[in-house]
Design a protein around this motif. Sequence first.
Motif, PDB file in Angstrom:
ATOM      1  N   ARG A 292      -8.526  -0.816  -0.641  1.00 12.84           N
ATOM      2  CA  ARG A 292      -8.295  -2.115  -1.288  1.00 12.84           C
ATOM      3  C   ARG A 292      -7.765  -3.132  -0.284  1.00 12.84           C
ATOM      4  O   ARG A 292      -8.081  -4.323  -0.375  1.00 12.84           O
ATOM      5  CB  ARG A 292      -7.323  -1.953  -2.456  1.00 12.84           C
ATOM      6  CG  ARG A 292      -7.868  -1.055  -3.564  1.00 12.84           C
ATOM      7  CD  ARG A 292      -7.000  -1.069  -4.801  1.00 12.84           C
ATOM      8  NE  ARG A 292      -7.431  -0.057  -5.763  1.00 12.84           N
ATOM      9  CZ  ARG A 292      -6.907   0.097  -6.965  1.00 12.84           C
ATOM     10  NH1 ARG A 292      -5.927  -0.699  -7.359  1.00 12.84           N
ATOM     11  NH2 ARG A 292      -7.345   1.043  -7.775  1.00 12.84           N
ATOM     12  N   TRP A 293      -6.966  -2.654   0.676  1.00 14.79           N
ATOM     13  CA  TRP A 293      -6.442  -3.541   1.716  1.00 14.79           C
ATOM     14  C   TRP A 293      -7.570  -4.072   2.584  1.00 14.79           C
ATOM     15  O   TRP A 293      -7.573  -5.255   2.957  1.00 14.79           O
ATOM     16  CB  TRP A 293      -5.435  -2.757   2.549  1.00 14.79           C
ATOM     17  CG  TRP A 293      -4.845  -3.452   3.742  1.00 14.79           C
ATOM     18  CD1 TRP A 293      -4.885  -3.021   5.029  1.00 14.79           C
ATOM     19  CD2 TRP A 293      -4.089  -4.667   3.765  1.00 14.79           C
ATOM     20  NE1 TRP A 293      -4.204  -3.883   5.866  1.00 14.79           N
ATOM     21  CE2 TRP A 293      -3.711  -4.918   5.108  1.00 14.79           C
ATOM     22  CE3 TRP A 293      -3.709  -5.582   2.785  1.00 14.79           C
ATOM     23  CZ2 TRP A 293      -2.961  -6.021   5.495  1.00 14.79           C
ATOM     24  CZ3 TRP A 293      -2.966  -6.704   3.166  1.00 14.79           C
ATOM     25  CH2 TRP A 293      -2.605  -6.908   4.496  1.00 14.79           C
ATOM     26  N   GLU A 294      -8.540  -3.235   2.887  1.00 14.13           N
ATOM     27  CA  GLU A 294      -9.693  -3.670   3.677  1.00 14.13           C
ATOM     28  C   GLU A 294     -10.493  -4.758   2.974  1.00 14.13           C
ATOM     29  O   GLU A 294     -11.113  -5.607   3.621  1.00 14.13           O
ATOM     30  CB  GLU A 294     -10.617  -2.471   3.948  1.00 14.13           C
ATOM     31  CG  GLU A 294     -10.231  -1.635   5.149  1.00 14.13           C
ATOM     32  CD  GLU A 294     -11.368  -0.704   5.550  1.00 14.13           C
ATOM     33  OE1 GLU A 294     -11.697  -0.667   6.752  1.00 14.13           O
ATOM     34  OE2 GLU A 294     -11.918  -0.034   4.657  1.00 14.13           O
ATOM     35  N   ALA A 295     -10.481  -4.707   1.640  1.00 13.73           N
ATOM     36  CA  ALA A 295     -11.294  -5.649   0.868  1.00 13.73           C
ATOM     37  C   ALA A 295     -10.607  -6.988   0.618  1.00 13.73           C
ATOM     38  O   ALA A 295     -11.227  -7.920   0.099  1.00 13.73           O
ATOM     39  CB  ALA A 295     -11.667  -5.016  -0.475  1.00 13.73           C
ATOM     40  N   VAL A 296      -9.326  -7.099   0.995  1.00 13.26           N
ATOM     41  CA  VAL A 296      -8.578  -8.345   0.768  1.00 13.26           C
ATOM     42  C   VAL A 296      -9.052  -9.405   1.755  1.00 13.26           C
ATOM     43  O   VAL A 296      -9.073  -9.171   2.971  1.00 13.26           O
ATOM     44  CB  VAL A 296      -7.058  -8.106   0.924  1.00 13.26           C
ATOM     45  CG1 VAL A 296      -6.302  -9.425   0.857  1.00 13.26           C
ATOM     46  CG2 VAL A 296      -6.562  -7.168  -0.157  1.00 13.26           C
ATOM     47  N   ALA A 297      -9.416 -10.561   1.238  1.00 12.71           N
ATOM     48  CA  ALA A 297      -9.963 -11.618   2.095  1.00 12.71           C
ATOM     49  C   ALA A 297      -8.889 -12.297   2.940  1.00 12.71           C
ATOM     50  O   ALA A 297      -9.095 -12.571   4.130  1.00 12.71           O
ATOM     51  CB  ALA A 297     -10.687 -12.652   1.236  1.00 12.71           C
TER      52      ALA A 297
END
Length: 311
Positions: A38-43
């Motif tokens: 989910r952290w990777e997907a944060v813009a």
Amino acid sequence: MTRTDDFEELRPLLFAIAYRILGSVSEAEDAVQETWLRWEAVATRPASTKAYLSAVVTRISIDVLRSARVRREQYVGPWFPEPLLNDPYEDPERSAELADSLSMAALVLLERLSPLERAVFVLRDVFGFGFPEIASAVDRSESACRQLAVRARRHMDAGRPRFEADRKEREELAERFFDAFREGDVDGLRELLAGDVQMVGDGGGKAPQWARAIAGAEHVSRLLVALAHPFVQIGVGAEPHEINGQPGVIFRDRDGKVINIMALDIADGRIQTIRSVINPEKLTHLGPVADAWAVMREANRARREEAESGR
């Protein structure tokens, strides 16, 4: 720092939060991995990476715990957490809270709380998060979180375990206990046990376990001696190790495979509780796991052969 660096710096904290909420090493590791995805997907980066990631891992852990509670209600026999050998997170300012919250006794006590109460207690009382951060993490108002914290603290205080304050004294007593166990010294064991000591095993229906807790210094000391001698005969080794912040031991077969762990609660100069985790599903993170049924059969065979040869 890169996004990866930020996450890796906080990984020990994230695991420590998830483990205390879930009582499972494997589920905590999965929760941390999901947090990374989910952290990777944060813009865009949040104002506080620590607050954001702690909130994410908490929400994931709450969801996992809600589904796990159904399984635990159907669990065969006593339920204990998956043993943790080393807590990856250290904070000198909260070392006492971290140590107390890690013990098997405390994690079993946490099972009495609802998932939300458990999460709020862990974040507030163990890790010292402020109520604004906690409210964001559990998606409740600050007022509601304060009420959850009060209820959780009341439950925990009512059954909070007591431990020997002096770590050195505790470790010395544990060493004497395991020496007496290996030597089959009933008297030596009895004098180290509280009069109302309890020995409890978690096999989950997947390994040998006692039908009920063994209570009383006399019964526990004699059972331990009955186990010790045949274990030594078949090459079972006892490796002293801290288990969930308390003195304990890892038992291994002659090939080095894990049979079970034993953790001790020590207070007032005596061993109050002995907890054994022998469910193989809870031991796989410690290394290759032995077939406990086969070990017990071999031990019983050695006991019978010795008895027959002594006739």
